[in-house]
Design a protein around this motif. Structure first.
Motif, short mmCIF file in Angstrom:
data_model
loop_
_atom_site.label_atom_id
_atom_site.label_comp_id
_atom_site.label_asym_id
_atom_site.label_seq_id
_atom_site.Cartn_x
_atom_site.Cartn_y
_atom_site.Cartn_z
N THR A 50 -21.13 12.45 -27.56
CA THR A 50 -21.19 11.00 -27.32
C THR A 50 -21.45 10.72 -25.84
N ARG A 51 -21.97 9.52 -25.62
CA ARG A 51 -22.18 9.00 -24.26
C ARG A 51 -21.62 7.58 -24.28
N THR A 52 -20.63 7.32 -23.44
CA THR A 52 -20.02 6.00 -23.37
C THR A 52 -20.39 5.37 -22.04
N ARG A 53 -20.94 4.17 -22.11
CA ARG A 53 -21.37 3.44 -20.92
C ARG A 53 -20.59 2.12 -20.88
N THR A 54 -19.86 1.91 -19.79
CA THR A 54 -19.06 0.70 -19.61
C THR A 54 -19.57 -0.05 -18.38
N VAL A 55 -19.78 -1.36 -18.53
CA VAL A 55 -20.30 -2.18 -17.42
C VAL A 55 -19.40 -3.40 -17.24
N THR A 56 -19.07 -3.70 -15.99
CA THR A 56 -18.38 -4.94 -15.66
C THR A 56 -19.07 -5.53 -14.44
N GLY A 57 -19.03 -6.85 -14.31
CA GLY A 57 -19.68 -7.43 -13.15
C GLY A 57 -19.41 -8.91 -13.00
N THR A 58 -19.93 -9.43 -11.89
CA THR A 58 -19.84 -10.86 -11.62
C THR A 58 -21.23 -11.37 -11.25
N HIS A 59 -21.50 -12.62 -11.66
CA HIS A 59 -22.75 -13.29 -11.29
C HIS A 59 -22.57 -13.96 -9.93
N TYR A 60 -23.66 -14.45 -9.35
CA TYR A 60 -23.59 -15.15 -8.08
C TYR A 60 -22.62 -16.34 -8.14
N ASN A 61 -22.51 -16.98 -9.30
CA ASN A 61 -21.63 -18.15 -9.43
C ASN A 61 -20.17 -17.77 -9.69
N GLY A 62 -19.88 -16.46 -9.71
CA GLY A 62 -18.50 -16.01 -9.92
C GLY A 62 -18.16 -15.69 -11.36
N GLY A 63 -19.02 -16.04 -12.29
CA GLY A 63 -18.78 -15.74 -13.70
C GLY A 63 -18.74 -14.23 -13.94
N GLU A 64 -17.84 -13.80 -14.81
CA GLU A 64 -17.68 -12.37 -15.07
C GLU A 64 -18.29 -12.00 -16.43
N TYR A 65 -18.74 -10.75 -16.54
CA TYR A 65 -19.27 -10.24 -17.80
C TYR A 65 -18.84 -8.79 -17.96
N SER A 66 -18.93 -8.29 -19.18
CA SER A 66 -18.58 -6.90 -19.43
C SER A 66 -19.30 -6.40 -20.67
N GLY A 67 -19.33 -5.10 -20.81
CA GLY A 67 -19.96 -4.53 -22.00
C GLY A 67 -19.67 -3.06 -22.10
N GLN A 68 -19.83 -2.56 -23.31
CA GLN A 68 -19.65 -1.13 -23.53
C GLN A 68 -20.57 -0.69 -24.66
N SER A 69 -21.15 0.50 -24.51
CA SER A 69 -21.92 1.08 -25.61
C SER A 69 -21.51 2.53 -25.77
N VAL A 70 -21.49 2.94 -27.03
CA VAL A 70 -21.19 4.34 -27.35
C VAL A 70 -22.37 4.87 -28.16
N THR A 71 -22.98 5.91 -27.65
CA THR A 71 -24.10 6.56 -28.33
C THR A 71 -23.61 7.88 -28.90
N GLN A 72 -23.88 8.08 -30.17
CA GLN A 72 -23.44 9.29 -30.87
C GLN A 72 -24.65 10.02 -31.42
N LYS A 73 -24.79 11.29 -31.04
CA LYS A 73 -25.89 12.09 -31.56
C LYS A 73 -25.63 12.38 -33.04
N THR A 74 -26.69 12.33 -33.85
CA THR A 74 -26.57 12.66 -35.27
C THR A 74 -27.53 13.80 -35.59
#
Length: 134
Positions: A50-74
């Motif tokens: 598996t490969r797990t990618r986690t992202v967090t951040g803020t926009h110029y206006n201060g708004g926050e966002y986040s995300g995560q993806s998990v990739t699984q080889k089959t």
């Protein structure tokens, strides 16, 4: 011909390798002196494939966002499940199941996206398998 002039944006990126992936921090500053940030963490688990990618951040206006993806080889491709939350707290999920058929020379992606309102859209994309470069 009209040229569009973009105000200067400075970007600072720091990337550090880890034992099983990497961490990256980016800060952008626009012409008004506002900053936007993004932290990315990638963890590879060779045993679980598996490969797990986690992202967090803020926009110029201060708004926050986040995300995560998990990739699984089959056996015949991979799956990827992702969740993203925007600065209004609304979440979108996306699931992709990719099948590589070497005999037929195709890559098939079954994609399912559920928006913050709970509506799901599905789509299938079939493409020729890219040719290998020598």
């Amino acid at each position: 011909i009209k040229k569009h002039h973009k105000p200067p944006v400075t970007r600072q990126v720091d990337r550090v390798r880890t034992e099983n992936g990497f961490e990256r921090d980016m800060t952008k500053t626009n012409a008004k002196g506002e900053t936007a940030t993004r932290h990315t963490s990638v963890v590879n688990d060779k045993e679980a494939q598996t490969r797990t990618r986690t992202v967090t951040g803020t926009h110029y206006n201060g708004g926050e966002y986040s995300g995560q993806s998990v990739t699984q080889k089959t056996e015949d491709g991979y799956t990827r499940d992702a969740t993203r939350t925007n600065s209004q707290g609304k979440t979108t999920t996306r699931s992709v199941d990719v099948t590589i058929d070497k005999e037929a020379g195709t890559v098939t992606k079954n994609i399912s996206v559920t928006n913050p309102e709970g509506e799901t859209k599905d789509k299938v994309i079939v493409r020729p398998l890219p040719e290998k470069k020598n």
